[in-house]
Design an enzyme around this catalytic site. Sequence first.
Site, PDB file in Angstrom:
ATOM      1  N   CYS A  83       0.834  -1.205   0.000  1.00  0.00           N
ATOM      2  CA  CYS A  83       0.000   0.000   0.000  1.00  0.00           C
ATOM      3  C   CYS A  83       0.873   1.262   0.000  1.00  0.00           C
ATOM      4  O   CYS A  83       1.636   1.458  -0.932  1.00  0.00           O
ATOM      5  CB  CYS A  83      -1.006  -0.023   1.151  1.00  0.00           C
ATOM      6  SG  CYS A  83      -2.365   1.165   0.915  1.00  0.00           S
ATOM      7  N   HIS A 193      -3.809  -4.685  -0.438  1.00  0.00           N
ATOM      8  CA  HIS A 193      -3.400  -5.302   0.830  1.00  0.00           C
ATOM      9  C   HIS A 193      -3.513  -6.823   0.722  1.00  0.00           C
ATOM     10  O   HIS A 193      -4.613  -7.371   0.853  1.00  0.00           O
ATOM     11  CB  HIS A 193      -4.301  -4.818   1.970  1.00  0.00           C
ATOM     12  CG  HIS A 193      -4.071  -3.407   2.374  1.00  0.00           C
ATOM     13  ND1 HIS A 193      -3.109  -3.045   3.285  1.00  0.00           N
ATOM     14  CD2 HIS A 193      -4.675  -2.262   1.989  1.00  0.00           C
ATOM     15  CE1 HIS A 193      -3.137  -1.736   3.456  1.00  0.00           C
ATOM     16  NE2 HIS A 193      -4.065  -1.237   2.671  1.00  0.00           N
ATOM     17  N   GLU A 195      -2.643  -8.935   2.895  1.00  0.00           N
ATOM     18  CA  GLU A 195      -3.031  -9.454   4.210  1.00  0.00           C
ATOM     19  C   GLU A 195      -4.526  -9.313   4.473  1.00  0.00           C
ATOM     20  O   GLU A 195      -5.046  -9.896   5.431  1.00  0.00           O
ATOM     21  CB  GLU A 195      -2.218  -8.765   5.315  1.00  0.00           C
ATOM     22  CG  GLU A 195      -2.641  -7.370   5.684  1.00  0.00           C
ATOM     23  CD  GLU A 195      -2.207  -6.279   4.708  1.00  0.00           C
ATOM     24  OE1 GLU A 195      -2.446  -5.102   5.015  1.00  0.00           O
ATOM     25  OE2 GLU A 195      -1.627  -6.612   3.650  1.00  0.00           O
TER      26      GLU A 195
END
Length: 213
Positions: A83, A193, A195
């Site tokens: 990001c 992202h 994650e």
Amino acid sequence: MSATNIVVLDYGSGNLRSAQRALERTGADVTVTSDFTAALEADGLVVPGVGAFAACMDGLRAVHGDRIIGRRLAGGRPVLGICVGMQILFERGVEFGVEADGCGEWPGTVSRLDAPVLPHMGWNTVDAPTDSTLFKGIDPATRFYFVHSYAAQTWEMDNVGSPLAAPALTWAEHGSRFLAAVENGALSATQFHPEKSGDAGAELLRNWVGSIA
């Protein structure tokens, strides 16, 4: 065989623990720290980032993160930006008319997306090249989770005549076309992202960690 050692660089930006947990699920040994030596010597370094470009750069410089990234890359040691952690790898960022210097690992400017709705928040497909390591084995129709209003929208590095392999560039669209990921030797980054991207993000992180081992 010992697990791959990954450091998530703690420089005051958010998303540290979610990144740590996602990386741990790949089987890696993950530490969240701002320690210079640990970050420099880890098998892989992850640079997360949320918020404003200039604020992230201030935090990064406070822990000498820009030096860590530069020294790791000089030695061919893997770095993954996520990001705003991707955005700060470029030369500069412009937000609300204010220009801030980035790490300068890649030429170019991070700027506001030309889109009717901002931030770009939610799931989106990406256009990855066939030789991508990060997206290996991931269906092209897969969606990843984005939350941002700014991005690098052009690629300015000229590899003509270079003995090095050309970077693998992955693009996405939200109003305008922007870079969703870059793979450039030891330096990789994603605007989305991983994650927060479920099974697809987990697979991408496994691909990155696996490329280090």
